[in-house]
Structures are given as structure tokens and as C-alpha cells.
Write a protein that holds these residues in place. Structure first.
Motif, PDB file in Angstrom:
ATOM      1  N   PRO A 169     -37.896-129.821 -20.640  1.00  0.00           N
ATOM      2  CA  PRO A 169     -36.593-129.670 -21.309  1.00  0.00           C
ATOM      3  C   PRO A 169     -35.633-128.752 -20.581  1.00  0.00           C
ATOM      4  CG  PRO A 169     -38.402-129.480 -22.892  1.00  0.00           C
ATOM      5  CD  PRO A 169     -39.024-129.486 -21.527  1.00  0.00           C
ATOM      6  N   ASP A 170     -36.163-127.784 -19.829  1.00  0.00           N
ATOM      7  CA  ASP A 170     -35.304-126.819 -19.143  1.00  0.00           C
ATOM      8  C   ASP A 170     -35.178-127.080 -17.653  1.00  0.00           C
ATOM      9  OD1 ASP A 170     -34.858-125.404 -21.525  1.00  0.00           O
ATOM     10  OD2 ASP A 170     -36.700-124.248 -21.261  1.00  0.00           O
ATOM     11  N   LEU A 171     -35.828-128.129 -17.156  1.00  0.00           N
ATOM     12  CA  LEU A 171     -35.734-128.454 -15.733  1.00  0.00           C
ATOM     13  C   LEU A 171     -35.781-129.970 -15.558  1.00  0.00           C
ATOM     14  CD1 LEU A 171     -35.648-127.459 -12.778  1.00  0.00           C
ATOM     15  CD2 LEU A 171     -38.143-127.584 -12.780  1.00  0.00           C
ATOM     16  N   PRO A 172     -34.633-130.602 -15.261  1.00  0.00           N
ATOM     17  CA  PRO A 172     -34.615-132.067 -15.091  1.00  0.00           C
ATOM     18  C   PRO A 172     -35.052-132.474 -13.687  1.00  0.00           C
ATOM     19  CG  PRO A 172     -32.411-131.202 -14.868  1.00  0.00           C
ATOM     20  CD  PRO A 172     -33.290-130.018 -15.165  1.00  0.00           C
ATOM     21  N   GLY A 173     -36.268-132.097 -13.334  1.00  0.00           N
ATOM     22  CA  GLY A 173     -36.783-132.397 -12.005  1.00  0.00           C
ATOM     23  C   GLY A 173     -37.966-131.521 -11.675  1.00  0.00           C
ATOM     24  N   PHE A 174     -38.185-131.276 -10.396  1.00  0.00           N
ATOM     25  CA  PHE A 174     -39.324-130.490  -9.926  1.00  0.00           C
ATOM     26  C   PHE A 174     -38.853-129.222  -9.230  1.00  0.00           C
ATOM     27  CE2 PHE A 174     -41.201-134.770  -9.916  1.00  0.00           C
ATOM     28  CZ  PHE A 174     -42.459-134.540 -10.476  1.00  0.00           C
ATOM     29  N   MET A 175     -39.679-128.190  -9.338  1.00  0.00           N
ATOM     30  CA  MET A 175     -39.580-127.052  -8.433  1.00  0.00           C
ATOM     31  C   MET A 175     -40.862-127.056  -7.609  1.00  0.00           C
ATOM     32  SD  MET A 175     -38.537-123.093  -9.122  1.00  0.00           S
ATOM     33  CE  MET A 175     -38.258-121.975  -7.741  1.00  0.00           C
ATOM     34  N   LEU A 176     -40.713-127.218  -6.303  1.00  0.00           N
ATOM     35  CA  LEU A 176     -41.854-127.413  -5.412  1.00  0.00           C
ATOM     36  C   LEU A 176     -41.820-126.399  -4.278  1.00  0.00           C
ATOM     37  CD1 LEU A 176     -41.319-131.256  -4.963  1.00  0.00           C
ATOM     38  CD2 LEU A 176     -43.049-130.227  -6.443  1.00  0.00           C
ATOM     39  N   ARG A 177     -43.004-126.100  -3.757  1.00  0.00           N
ATOM     40  CA  ARG A 177     -43.084-125.352  -2.503  1.00  0.00           C
ATOM     41  C   ARG A 177     -43.436-126.331  -1.395  1.00  0.00           C
ATOM     42  NH1 ARG A 177     -45.071-119.773  -3.409  1.00  0.00           N
ATOM     43  NH2 ARG A 177     -42.868-119.711  -4.016  1.00  0.00           N
ATOM     44  N   VAL A 178     -42.561-126.412  -0.409  1.00  0.00           N
ATOM     45  CA  VAL A 178     -42.769-127.317   0.720  1.00  0.00           C
ATOM     46  C   VAL A 178     -43.404-126.510   1.850  1.00  0.00           C
ATOM     47  CG1 VAL A 178     -41.682-128.902   2.334  1.00  0.00           C
ATOM     48  CG2 VAL A 178     -40.728-128.629   0.030  1.00  0.00           C
ATOM     49  N   HIS A 179     -44.569-126.954   2.277  1.00  0.00           N
ATOM     50  CA  HIS A 179     -45.308-126.234   3.314  1.00  0.00           C
ATOM     51  C   HIS A 179     -44.968-126.845   4.673  1.00  0.00           C
ATOM     52  CE1 HIS A 179     -47.537-124.195   0.144  1.00  0.00           C
ATOM     53  NE2 HIS A 179     -47.741-125.384  -0.422  1.00  0.00           N
ATOM     54  N   ILE A 188     -35.859-127.154  -5.278  1.00  0.00           N
ATOM     55  CA  ILE A 188     -35.542-127.543  -6.659  1.00  0.00           C
ATOM     56  C   ILE A 188     -34.883-128.915  -6.572  1.00  0.00           C
ATOM     57  CG2 ILE A 188     -34.344-126.917  -8.776  1.00  0.00           C
ATOM     58  CD1 ILE A 188     -34.351-124.011  -7.837  1.00  0.00           C
ATOM     59  N   ALA A 189     -35.675-129.948  -6.846  1.00  0.00           N
ATOM     60  CA  ALA A 189     -35.206-131.338  -6.758  1.00  0.00           C
ATOM     61  C   ALA A 189     -34.884-131.813  -8.167  1.00  0.00           C
ATOM     62  CB  ALA A 189     -36.285-132.219  -6.129  1.00  0.00           C
ATOM     63  N   VAL A 190     -33.604-132.098  -8.426  1.00  0.00           N
ATOM     64  CA  VAL A 190     -33.190-132.342  -9.803  1.00  0.00           C
ATOM     65  C   VAL A 190     -32.286-133.562  -9.936  1.00  0.00           C
ATOM     66  CG1 VAL A 190     -33.437-130.004 -10.705  1.00  0.00           C
ATOM     67  CG2 VAL A 190     -31.375-130.601  -9.439  1.00  0.00           C
ATOM     68  N   HIS A 191     -32.344-134.151 -11.105  1.00  0.00           N
ATOM     69  CA  HIS A 191     -31.390-135.172 -11.537  1.00  0.00           C
ATOM     70  C   HIS A 191     -30.903-134.714 -12.903  1.00  0.00           C
ATOM     71  CE1 HIS A 191     -30.582-139.562 -13.020  1.00  0.00           C
ATOM     72  NE2 HIS A 191     -29.465-138.929 -12.708  1.00  0.00           N
ATOM     73  N   VAL A 192     -29.796-133.996 -12.911  1.00  0.00           N
ATOM     74  CA  VAL A 192     -29.264-133.405 -14.137  1.00  0.00           C
ATOM     75  C   VAL A 192     -28.559-134.489 -14.950  1.00  0.00           C
ATOM     76  CG1 VAL A 192     -27.768-131.604 -15.083  1.00  0.00           C
ATOM     77  CG2 VAL A 192     -28.974-131.217 -12.916  1.00  0.00           C
ATOM     78  N   PRO A 193     -28.796-134.543 -16.271  1.00  0.00           N
ATOM     79  CA  PRO A 193     -28.125-135.568 -17.084  1.00  0.00           C
ATOM     80  C   PRO A 193     -26.608-135.485 -16.983  1.00  0.00           C
ATOM     81  CG  PRO A 193     -29.825-134.443 -18.359  1.00  0.00           C
ATOM     82  CD  PRO A 193     -29.675-133.699 -17.079  1.00  0.00           C
ATOM     83  N   ARG A 194     -25.970-136.625 -17.066  1.00  0.00           N
ATOM     84  CA  ARG A 194     -24.515-136.685 -17.024  1.00  0.00           C
ATOM     85  C   ARG A 194     -23.921-135.951 -18.228  1.00  0.00           C
ATOM     86  NH1 ARG A 194     -21.805-142.531 -17.754  1.00  0.00           N
ATOM     87  NH2 ARG A 194     -22.728-142.212 -19.807  1.00  0.00           N
ATOM     88  N   PRO A 195     -22.917-135.077 -18.025  1.00  0.00           N
ATOM     89  CA  PRO A 195     -22.274-134.433 -19.169  1.00  0.00           C
ATOM     90  C   PRO A 195     -21.424-135.431 -19.937  1.00  0.00           C
ATOM     91  CG  PRO A 195     -21.152-133.837 -17.125  1.00  0.00           C
ATOM     92  CD  PRO A 195     -22.353-134.647 -16.734  1.00  0.00           C
ATOM     93  N   TRP A 196     -21.591-135.463 -21.235  1.00  0.00           N
ATOM     94  CA  TRP A 196     -20.892-136.433 -22.079  1.00  0.00           C
ATOM     95  C   TRP A 196     -20.585-135.783 -23.413  1.00  0.00           C
ATOM     96  CZ3 TRP A 196     -18.461-140.168 -20.054  1.00  0.00           C
ATOM     97  CH2 TRP A 196     -18.081-141.311 -20.778  1.00  0.00           C
ATOM     98  N   TYR A 197     -19.832-136.468 -24.258  1.00  0.00           N
ATOM     99  CA  TYR A 197     -19.445-135.864 -25.525  1.00  0.00           C
ATOM    100  C   TYR A 197     -20.598-135.816 -26.520  1.00  0.00           C
ATOM    101  CZ  TYR A 197     -19.082-140.694 -27.184  1.00  0.00           C
ATOM    102  OH  TYR A 197     -19.348-141.998 -27.501  1.00  0.00           O
TER     103      TYR A 197
END
Length: 320
Positions: A169-179, A188-197
Motif C-alpha cells: 500500500p505504501d510502495l507501488p513497486g520494488f525497492m531492490l539492491r542491485v549487486h 526504487i522501481a515504481v509505477h505510481v497510480p495516476r492521480p485522479w479525482y
């Protein structure tokens, strides 16, 4: 006195000309109101300028109305184009460079597979995908983290990935460590929902095909604040990439660029949203990097049947 009406008229023209520039003072002070206005600003300023200009030509207060119309149009141009001006972060240390790409696949799914593979990215972030494209790209990338509901996002990498935080619910995606061979960095790879009314579907594709992936404007702002906070608190190198549904002329973009730099502004920016939303001239797909890293050789690429341009750039520690 004869000169007094002239003084009043002149003052009125000056005030009318200056009034639209109040946008730059108020744009971060009125919360969700200016968040919405920032999205539609090019079209809004054009309509207001045309209406004010027409009234000026037809009415008695012609000079003031025309001054307001011209000034409004200029504000729209400046507010739209200024965030595209290059301000390169510096030169990347080629021995530690990372080629990263991000894109929203839209309706293309497998039609975009060859495009993504052809970008030759070390790390690839794709939004709005399902299992067919995930499985296809998994043949080209050894390490994959994917989530097909909610943000419908996947990260493909030639290097090992460690999941620090999964979609929720608080992160629309992943937080990853890339080695990476040259050193670890957090993505932080995200797809944030479109802002709408209003709040639309909380899932995408698999559960409710065709249902919008959106949240309220206030909800979008909250998610962006939390992404920026994660980046600011991380003590190491951080990259934020994906479809953030965040226009670069809005308050949320400025929140993100306090702890981060826009990697795509090594050269001129451009709108990333095309198709039916093209008239809004919004750049909502981003690759952002923390201080200490630079970017080079970035460009936008076309994806079959997608309503977004893809992004690709070389990032990494700055050269000495």
C-alpha cells in the motif's frame, strides 16, 4: 487631473501582465489544487489566453486584457519548457557505468519485447506488463523480480537483485539492491497510480482487466512523499525509475528532486506521454539519481502500441 486616468490604466495593464506569474509563487502553496492545474497547465493557459484575448479585442479594457492574455500564454510556455532545460550532472565513470532503461508497455505486451531487448540495458524497469512479457524478457535477463497485480511492474537485471521491500500500500513497486560488478546500489522501481479525482482500481490486468490504475491526487502526493523519503534516508547510491505519473512541472516532481537529480536532463527533456494525453505535454516517466552519481548518453525510444516513450540512460558514480 487629466493624468490620473492614464496612471490608473497603466497600473491596470502592469497588474494584468504580472498576475499570471503568481503561478510560480503559489504553485507549491495550494496543495492538490495546483497539483491538478500543473497537469493541465498547457491547455489551461492556452484556453485562458484565447478567452482573455477575445474579451480584450471586444471589450473596453482592451490593453489590460491583452496584456493578461499574452502574459498567461508566456507563463504556460515557461512553466512547461523550463523543466526540460538540460543541467547535466557531470560525466559518468565509464568503468562503473550502469545502462538503465524504463518504460510503460501499455497495450503492446509482447510486441514491445524486441524493443526492450534491443535497448541493451543492464537493468530494465517495465510497467503495465503481465506474465507473457515477463517470461519473454526472462530469457534475456538472468535476474527478475516481478509483480503482475497492483503496479504491474517488473525489474530485469544482468546482475543479482536483493528485495529490500516488495509492493504494498505504501510502495507501488520494488525497492531492490542491485549487486553490480562495480558496487551495489539501491533501485526504487515504481509505477505510481495516476492521480485522479477518485480512487480507481487497486489492481491491474490480472484481476480487473481494463480497470483504471489510479488514486486520488492527495493519495498520489502521499506516495511520492514516501518514495522521496526512502531515497533521502538511504545512505548509499539510490536510483528511482519508472512510470511515476508525475509531471515535471508539478509539486511532486520538485519533492522528488530535492534528494535526487533528474538523470534524463543530461540533454533536453521532452514529453514522455503520447497518444490521447499528448496535448498535455507531460513528462511523467523518470530516472532519478542521488547526489554523487552522474548521467550520460540518454534518449527516449518508441515502444510499439504504447502511449509512453521509453527512457534509457547511462548512470553511475561521477568521474573524478
Amino acid at each position: 487631473m487629466e493624468g490620473e486616468p492614464l496612471v490608473r490604466r497603466s497600473a491596470g495593464i502592469v497588474i494584468a501582465g504580472l498576475l499570471p506569474w503568481a503561478w510560480f509563487v503559489l504553485r507549491d502553496r495550494l496543495g492538490v489544487v495546483t497539483d491538478v492545474l500543473a497537469i493541465v497547465l498547457p491547455m489551461l493557459t492556452l484556453v485562458v489566453a484565447l478567452v482573455a484575448g477575445s474579451l480584450g479585442l471586444l471589450g473596453r479594457r482592451r490593453p489590460a486584457a491583452l496584456a493578461f492574455a499574452v502574459s498567461t500564454l508566456l507563463v504556460g510556455v515557461v512553466a512547461t519548457v523550463t523543466p526540460w532545460i538540460p543541467h547535466g550532472t557531470g560525466t559518468v565513470d565509464e568503468s562503473r557505468a550502469v545502462r538503465i532503461a524504463a518504460a510503460n508497455i501499455g497495450e503492446g505486451e509482447l510486441e514491445g519485447a524486441d524493443t526492450f531487448i534491443g535497448v541493451n540495458a543492464d537493468v530494465l524497469v517495465v510497467s503495465e506488463l503481465g506474465s507473457p512479457l515477463t517470461h519473454r524478457l526472462s530469457q534475456a535477463y538472468q535476474y527478475v523480480e516481478s509483480y503482475w497485480n497492483g503496479p504491474a511492474i517488473a525489474v530485469f537485471s544482468h546482475w543479482p537483485l536483493t528485495v529490500l521491500e516488495s509492493p504494498g500500500p505504501d510502495l507501488p513497486g520494488f525497492m531492490l539492491r542491485v549487486h553490480a560488478p562495480s558496487g551495489d546500489f539501491d533501485l526504487i522501481a515504481v509505477h505510481v497510480p495516476r492521480p485522479w479525482y477518485t480512487t480507481g482500481g487497486s489492481t491491474y490486468r490480472q484481476k480487473n482487466p481494463g480497470q483504471p490504475y489510479e488514486t486520488t491526487v492527495a493519495g498520489h502526493h502521499r506516495l511520492i512523499e514516501q518514495i522521496a523519503e526512502r531515497a533521502a534516508k538511504d545512505s548509499g547510491p539510490v536510483v528511482v525509475a519508472g512510470d511515476l505519473n508525475t509531471t515535471d512541472r508539478g509539486r511532486d516532481y520538485r519533492i522528488l528532486t530535492r534528494p535526487l537529480h533528474d538523470a534524463m536532463l543530461d540533454s533536453w527533456g521532452r514529453p514522455s506521454q503520447i497518444g490521447r494525453w499528448a496535448a498535455l505535454l507531460v513528462r511523467i516517466d523518470h530516472v532519478l539519481i542521488k547526489q554523487g552519481w552522474c548521467s550520460d548518453h540518454n534518449h527516449w525510444y518508441t515502444i510499439p502500441r504504447s502511449d509512453h516513450h521509453g527512457l534509457v540512460t547511462t548512470i553511475g558514480p561521477c568521474a573524478a
